[in-house]
Design an enzyme around this catalytic site. Structure first.
Site, short mmCIF file in Angstrom:
data_model
loop_
_atom_site.label_atom_id
_atom_site.label_comp_id
_atom_site.label_asym_id
_atom_site.label_seq_id
_atom_site.Cartn_x
_atom_site.Cartn_y
_atom_site.Cartn_z
N LYS A 129 0.74 -1.13 -0.11
CA LYS A 129 0.07 -0.09 -0.06
C LYS A 129 0.96 1.35 0.14
CE LYS A 129 -3.66 -0.12 2.79
NZ LYS A 129 -4.59 -0.12 3.99
C1 E4P Z 1 -8.21 0.06 4.58
O1 E4P Z 1 -7.06 -0.44 3.93
C2 E4P Z 1 -7.79 0.95 5.73
O2 E4P Z 1 -6.89 0.19 6.77
C3 E4P Z 1 -9.24 1.13 6.58
O3 E4P Z 1 -10.37 0.46 5.76
C4 E4P Z 1 -9.16 2.31 7.25
O4 E4P Z 1 -10.33 2.20 8.06
P1 E4P Z 1 -10.80 3.21 9.16
O5 E4P Z 1 -11.24 4.57 8.65
O6 E4P Z 1 -11.91 2.70 9.88
O7 E4P Z 1 -9.70 3.36 10.18
#
Ligand code: E4P
Length: 231
Positions: A84
């Protein structure tokens, strides 16, 4: 629709994987930091649990060279790792290079259709629009997902749309109705998808009726009390 678990917690991942409907995991630096383990060790433990599913691990550098260094290293840990990178200019530069090297990239922290368009043009494997965080600031998270899917379909982009930052089962259902390729969700939401009070009540009723009928026929070989106690 593929189901990913949005956690770095091995116990949660193990429980979900055990059910046979888990396709992968997304982590981020916040989730990984909670586990208090060396990151490589943690990522490999997760890869081992999800077996053939993909595991998304995120870089923490903010410059392109740093991102490239981290991404190449992470990709070398395990073939199922998708790296990522954040939706920044530096992240998109890194995406182009990594794509050229055959490393799969998930561009994260996407909050607009314009950003998603750039991500697809850059050759990302996944794009991660954060729906819940948009809802949190009174913007339409599901609307963003709809716009991205419309654009991607119009141009037949191959980047898969990973609906992220999902907070409850309705988010998952709406994302599925729109045709998102993947939903990543916290363990709590994954568990909530299974539950319905009428399923529990229905099962209880079926078992009681069955028991009564067997008692009436004098067929009870194993009394209910003993079975409940696991004897
Ligand atoms: C996705 O890859 C993220 O880790 C995640 O969905 C973020 O979610 P949040 O907004 O609940 O922290």
């Amino acid at each position: 629709m593929k189901f990913f678990l949005d956690t770095a917690n091995a116990d949660e991942i193990r429980q979900a994987a055990d059910l046979g409907v888990l396709d992968g995991v997304t982590t981020n630096p916040t989730l990984a930091a909670r586990e208090k383990k060396p990151f490589r060790e943690l990522a490999l433990e997760i890869c081992e649990i999800v077996k053939n599913g993909v595991v998304n691990t995120e870089v923490v550098s903010t410059d392109t060279d740093g991102m490239l260094r981290e991404a190449r290293e992470m990709a070398s840990w395990h073939p199922n790792i998708v790296v990522k990178v954040p939706m920044t200019r530096e992240g998109i530069r890194a995406l182009r290079v990594l794509h050229g090297e055959g490393i799969r990239v998930n561009v994260t922290l996407v909050f607009s259709p314009a950003q998603a368009l750039i991500v697809a043009k850059g050759g990302a494997y996944f794009v991660s629009p954060f729906l819940g965080r948009l809802d949190d600031v009174a913007q339409d998270g599901m609307g963003l997902l709809r716009e991205i899917l419309t654009i991607y379909r119009a141009y037949k982009f191959e980047t898969q749309v990973l609906a992220a930052s999902l907070r409850h089962p309705i988010h998952v259902i709406e994302a599925a109705k729109l045709g998102a390729d993947i939903a990543t969700m916290p363990f709590k939401v994954f568990e909530q998808l299974f539950r319905h009070p009428l399923t529990d009540r229905g099962l209880e009723g079926f078992l009681k009726d069955w028991e009564k009928a067997r008692e009436a026929l004098g067929e009870i070989a194993e009394p209910a009390a003993a079975r409940k106690a696991g004897r």
